[in-house]
Design an enzyme around this catalytic site. Structure first.
Site, PDB file in Angstrom:
ATOM      1  CG  ASP A  72      99.107  72.021  20.323  1.00  0.00           C
ATOM      2  OD1 ASP A  72      99.123  70.969  19.670  1.00  0.00           O
ATOM      3  OD2 ASP A  72      98.616  72.098  21.464  1.00  0.00           O
TER       4      ASP A  72
ATOM      5  CG  ASP B 166      96.409  74.830  21.989  1.00  0.00           C
ATOM      6  OD1 ASP B 166      96.379  73.880  22.798  1.00  0.00           O
ATOM      7  OD2 ASP B 166      95.604  74.926  21.037  1.00  0.00           O
ATOM      8  CB  SER B 167      97.704  73.214  27.453  1.00  0.00           C
ATOM      9  OG  SER B 167      99.039  72.744  27.307  1.00  0.00           O
TER      10      SER B 167
ATOM     11  CE  LYS C 265      98.626  68.394  20.257  1.00  0.00           C
ATOM     12  NZ  LYS C 265      97.269  69.031  20.275  1.00  0.00           N
TER      13      LYS C 265
ATOM     14  CD  GLU D 285      92.411  67.000  25.681  1.00  0.00           C
ATOM     15  OE1 GLU D 285      92.210  67.718  26.687  1.00  0.00           O
ATOM     16  OE2 GLU D 285      93.021  67.382  24.668  1.00  0.00           O
TER      17      GLU D 285
ATOM     18  CD  GLU E  75      92.753  71.316  19.574  1.00  0.00           C
ATOM     19  OE1 GLU E  75      91.550  71.616  19.395  1.00  0.00           O
ATOM     20  OE2 GLU E  75      93.369  71.637  20.601  1.00  0.00           O
TER      21      GLU E  75
END
Length: 256
Positions: A82, A44-45, A112, A181, A114
């Protein structure tokens, strides 16, 4: 041969480092896959690549659209997508629907999520039970930017212990790998040694089982990049110069 989640776990046991990068379209995915990247994250970056200030605005439909393009360019790497903000936190049903759409519509092999708090760990466990491979993500979690900021996490003993316990809980929930991270290198080493699944670091030091960076940072497309990223070339300068040269030739009627 396409890389599998089980291969990544075997590579950890063998001490083979895992190479990961992000991708957002067919061209970039094709290039980095052919260059030998093991894992491609449709992160999602990508929101920042698309001009947003944070990862929060990007939608599931946008992630799926770009992930389909990425997947078409990949022959070897494992593709992980993501789940964006508020597409899995509300309920197990929402998470199952979002993750299922990603796998069904994009051809990616995993998703993925978070966070490692109890509700997320429980959700991940149910997704894994349903046959959906999941990668975890602890430490600095960008979807929590308004709560955590973008600063390094795990610097106090309490915070360090919390992140360690979250990583353990995610392994117990069934994730095949965890992104660490922006945490201290000694904490990343402790987690890596504790887990039997591979850790993929981003700003977490040298002791992780693999490394991931945002590709736009690596190739110098981003206007700014985090302190832990390394810029291997500067495509902003290269592209700008090429376009300026083209513009001059067109205006001077030297092209075509």
């Amino acid at each position: 041969m396409a890389i599998t989640t089980q291969q990544l776990i075997q590579w950890k046991q063998q001490g083979r480092s895992i190479v990961a990068l992000t991708a957002w379209d067919y061209a970039i995915a094709q290039l980095i896959d052919a260059a030998g990247v093991d894992l491609i994250l449709v992160g999602d970056s990508m929101a920042v690549v698309l001009g947003y200030e944070t990862t929060l605005p990007i939608t599931l439909d946008e992630m799926i659209y770009h992930a389909k393009s990425v997947r078409r360019g990949v022959k070897r790497a494992l593709v992980v997508v993501d789940l964006p903000f508020l597409t899995y936190q509300e309920s197990l049903q929402q998470a199952m629907h979002s993750a299922g759409r990603v796998l069904k519509e994009t051809g990616a092999q995993a998703v993925k999520l978070e966070g490692g708090y109890p509700a997320i760990a429980e959700t991940i466990a149910r997704l894994v039970q349903a046959g959906i491979p999941v990668m975890g993500h602890v430490g600095l979690t960008p979807q929590s930017v308004h709560q955590l900021g973008l600063r390094q996490q795990g610097k106090t003993q309490e915070a360090s212990e919390r992140i360690l316990q979250e990583a353990i809980a995610l392994e117990q929930a069934g994730v095949f790998s965890i992104v660490l991270e922006h945490i201290p290198a000694d904490l990343a080493m402790q987690i890596t040694q504790k887990l039997s699944i591979p850790t993929i670091g981003i700003g977490a030091g040298i002791h992780c089982d693999g490394q991931v960076l945002v590709t736009s940072d690596v190739i110098g497309l981003a206007e700014k990049h985090p302190p832990f990223a390394k810029v291997y070339t500067n495509l902003r300068e290269t592209i700008t110069k090429a376009v300026q040269d083209y513009a001059v030739e067109v205006r001077d009627r030297k092209f075509p």
